[in-house]
Design an enzyme around this catalytic site. Structure first.
Site, PDB file in Angstrom:
ATOM      1  N   GLU A  61      -2.078  -3.310  -7.751  1.00  0.00           N
ATOM      2  CA  GLU A  61      -2.514  -3.662  -6.397  1.00  0.00           C
ATOM      3  C   GLU A  61      -3.939  -3.153  -6.209  1.00  0.00           C
ATOM      4  OE1 GLU A  61      -1.196  -3.054  -1.715  1.00  0.00           O
ATOM      5  OE2 GLU A  61      -0.532  -1.620  -3.227  1.00  0.00           O
ATOM      6  N   ASP A  75       5.752  -6.744   2.637  1.00  0.00           N
ATOM      7  CA  ASP A  75       5.156  -5.413   2.506  1.00  0.00           C
ATOM      8  C   ASP A  75       5.344  -4.614   3.792  1.00  0.00           C
ATOM      9  OD1 ASP A  75       4.027  -3.383   1.050  1.00  0.00           O
ATOM     10  OD2 ASP A  75       1.976  -4.106   1.213  1.00  0.00           O
TER      11      ASP A  75
END
Length: 362
Positions: free
Chosen positions: A211, A300
């Site tokens: 990420e 998320d």
């Protein structure tokens, strides 16, 4: 004729969610009420709409410090059993109302012990909340199964303890283990003891990787630690090159990830906020889907990103002209990748997901 692809119809489609943070999905009104009840006095606003706007502005501010501050507030009100039960119950109800039929929601027990709760008490409170919320959702006409992923913070030193907790509660709807937090400077190999324990116990785990940091983080998560899934994994695109004619060349790591069908828990809106992707339209999910990686769609942090599974799917439909078949493909990918016994995954695919999409295509 197939149903139109708009938010109202997408909301009715069965969905599977693998990457959602409990402390990133509170209702603004609940956050305000819990702050008042628990004596937490640091909220930037006590008006629900203004507070939601503050979270959105902070998430898109470009400042990592301001983004991380948002979790200070949510975690700050999640320090007693009643608050944890309520947040978890509302999470299950909100996901069910959004058409989610199966979810693995993650949280870090070590972040909720400031007021004296033991780690196992945190876990039991959240599991009780998920169960209560699932019952309430079913009473409202929405069936959902919510399971937990126990997260250890990669900058801390409690990962083995949290891994043991995940194994101890795996027959009580704890699906597996995760590590989260800043990638740079805190490689997953710092927690090898936890991962080796989990593998010895035949337990499942995912790792936030690829990420904020690139290919080395993904490589360590897979080849050193043995992760079953990659949390985000966006940066695997760095190992893919495109020729002038559009032909893709996969590097060794990308080829391994695709060949092994390693699930990528992608969160489009969040990835744009953290600069892991330039925009939804330019999100690597497009090329990764074209190349048939095991891509899944996730939220998320629903509060910080102001998103839902419906809005994430709708944004992808707009950006990539996806069809109902594409949304079903993402959903089946996620169900195949869930930390759930094979027969139960197959039952949800055959009895819930495929019939649900067939009705939308009829």
């Amino acid at each position: 004729m197939p149903s139109p692809l708009d938010p109202d119809t997408i909301r009715t489609a069965p969905k599977v969610l693998l990457h959602d943070h409990l402390d990133g999905g509170l209702r603004p009104a609940t956050l305000i009420e819990l702050a008042e009840a628990t004596g937490y006095d640091a909220l930037p606003s006590t008006d629900a709409r203004e507070l939601a706007r503050w979270f959105a502005e902070s998430a898109y501010s470009g400042s990592l410090e301001r983004y991380l501050e948002t979790f200070t507030h949510t975690v700050g009100v999640m320090q007693d059993r009643d608050s944890l039960v309520r947040v978890a119950s509302e999470c299950a109800q909100d996901l069910a109302a959004d058409g989610v039929v199966y979810a693995e929601v993650r949280f870090a027990p070590e972040l909720h012990v400031e007021h004296g709760l033991a780690l196992h008490e945190v876990v039991e409170a959240v599991l009780d909340g998920f169960a209560a919320g699932s019952r309430a959702a079913e009473a409202a006409g929405h069936r959902i199964r919510v399971r937990a992923l126990l997260t250890a913070m990669r900058h801390a030193a409690r990962s083995r303890e949290i891994a043991e907790l995940a194994v101890a509660y795996r027959d009580r709807e704890v699906a597996g283990f995760d590590i989260a937090g800043a990638e740079a400077g805190f490689p997953p190999t710092r927690h090898l003891d936890a991962f080796e324990f989990l593998r010895r116990e035949n337990a499942h785990f995912t790792i936030h990787a690829g990420e904020a940091f690139g290919l080395p983080s993904i490589w360590e998560a897979l080849q050193w630690c043995g992760a079953d899934r990659l949390g985000h994994g966006v940066r695997i695109v760095d190992d893919i090159s495109l020729a002038f004619d559009g032909t893709a060349h996969l590097g060794r790591l990308a080829e391994y990830v695709r060949d092994k069908r390693i699930p990528l828990e992608m969160c489009p809106t969040s990835n744009v906020q953290t600069a892991a992707a330039e925009s939804i339209a330019k999100h690597p999910i497009g090329i990764l889907k074209d190349l048939r990686f095991r891509v899944t769609v996730n939220t998320d942090n629903r509060l910080m990103s102001g998103c839902s599974m419906t809005s994430e799917m709708a944004a992808l439909v707009e950006a990539f002209d996806y069809t109902w078949d594409d949304l079903q493909w993402f959903t089946v990918n996620a169900m195949k990748s869930a930390f759930l016994p094979f027969d139960q995954r197959l039952r949800l695919i055959d009895d819930v997901i495929k019939p649900g999409y067939a009705a939308l295509l009829a």
